[in-house]
Design a protein around this motif. Structure first.
Motif, short mmCIF file in Angstrom:
data_model
loop_
_atom_site.label_atom_id
_atom_site.label_comp_id
_atom_site.label_asym_id
_atom_site.label_seq_id
_atom_site.Cartn_x
_atom_site.Cartn_y
_atom_site.Cartn_z
N HIS A 276 0.83 -1.21 0.00
CA HIS A 276 0.00 0.00 0.00
C HIS A 276 0.86 1.26 0.00
CE1 HIS A 276 -3.39 2.58 0.77
NE2 HIS A 276 -2.77 3.07 1.84
N ILE A 277 1.90 1.29 0.82
CA ILE A 277 2.81 2.43 0.86
C ILE A 277 3.56 2.56 -0.46
CG2 ILE A 277 4.89 3.34 1.96
CD1 ILE A 277 3.86 2.11 4.58
N THR B 39 10.36 0.15 0.73
CA THR B 39 9.12 -0.61 0.85
C THR B 39 9.11 -1.82 -0.10
OG1 THR B 39 8.03 0.92 -0.68
CG2 THR B 39 7.70 1.29 1.67
N ARG C 38 2.55 1.74 -3.42
CA ARG C 38 1.67 2.28 -4.45
C ARG C 38 1.42 3.77 -4.27
NH1 ARG C 38 -1.70 -0.32 -7.65
NH2 ARG C 38 -1.29 -2.51 -7.98
N ARG C 39 1.50 4.27 -3.05
CA ARG C 39 1.17 5.67 -2.79
C ARG C 39 2.37 6.60 -2.89
NH1 ARG C 39 -2.55 7.16 1.65
NH2 ARG C 39 -3.67 8.24 0.02
N THR C 40 3.57 6.10 -2.84
CA THR C 40 4.74 6.97 -2.86
C THR C 40 5.38 6.96 -4.24
OG1 THR C 40 6.80 7.52 -1.76
CG2 THR C 40 6.38 5.20 -2.09
N SER C 41 5.99 8.10 -4.57
CA SER C 41 6.67 8.19 -5.86
C SER C 41 8.15 8.55 -5.69
CB SER C 41 5.99 9.24 -6.73
OG SER C 41 6.09 10.51 -6.13
N SER D 103 10.36 4.23 -1.85
CA SER D 103 9.88 3.20 -2.76
C SER D 103 10.79 1.97 -2.73
CB SER D 103 9.78 3.77 -4.17
OG SER D 103 9.37 2.80 -5.07
#
Length: 74
Positions: free
Chosen positions: A18-19, A32, A21-24, A29
């Motif tokens: 989930h993290i 995780t 997918r939400r961070t760029s 990245s």
């Protein structure tokens, strides 16, 4: 409970996905992604054999689905 370490690693894996997918940003990245892979393999190692069979069966089905999708792209 017998499955508590496996469930803990599974929940860590889902939170890390989930993290991810939400961070760029690059460093969070990467961290995780590594956490996800390590938690999955460690959880797979600790899982009882019926759960391992289910995971392997799901992965083989996912592989067939993925190969079918890429066949249409080529």
């Amino acid at each position: 409970m017998l499955y508590s370490p496996y469930l803990l690693l599974l929940s860590i894996t889902f939170v890390a996905i989930h993290i991810l997918r939400r961070t760029s940003k690059e460093i969070p990245s990467t961290i995780t992604a590594l956490t996800t892979v390590l938690s999955f393999f460690w959880g797979f190692f600790l899982a009882p054999w019926p759960v391992k069979l289910i995971i392997v069966a799901l992965l083989t089905r996912l592989d067939k689905f993925y190969l079918r999708e890429t066949k249409f792209l080529g």
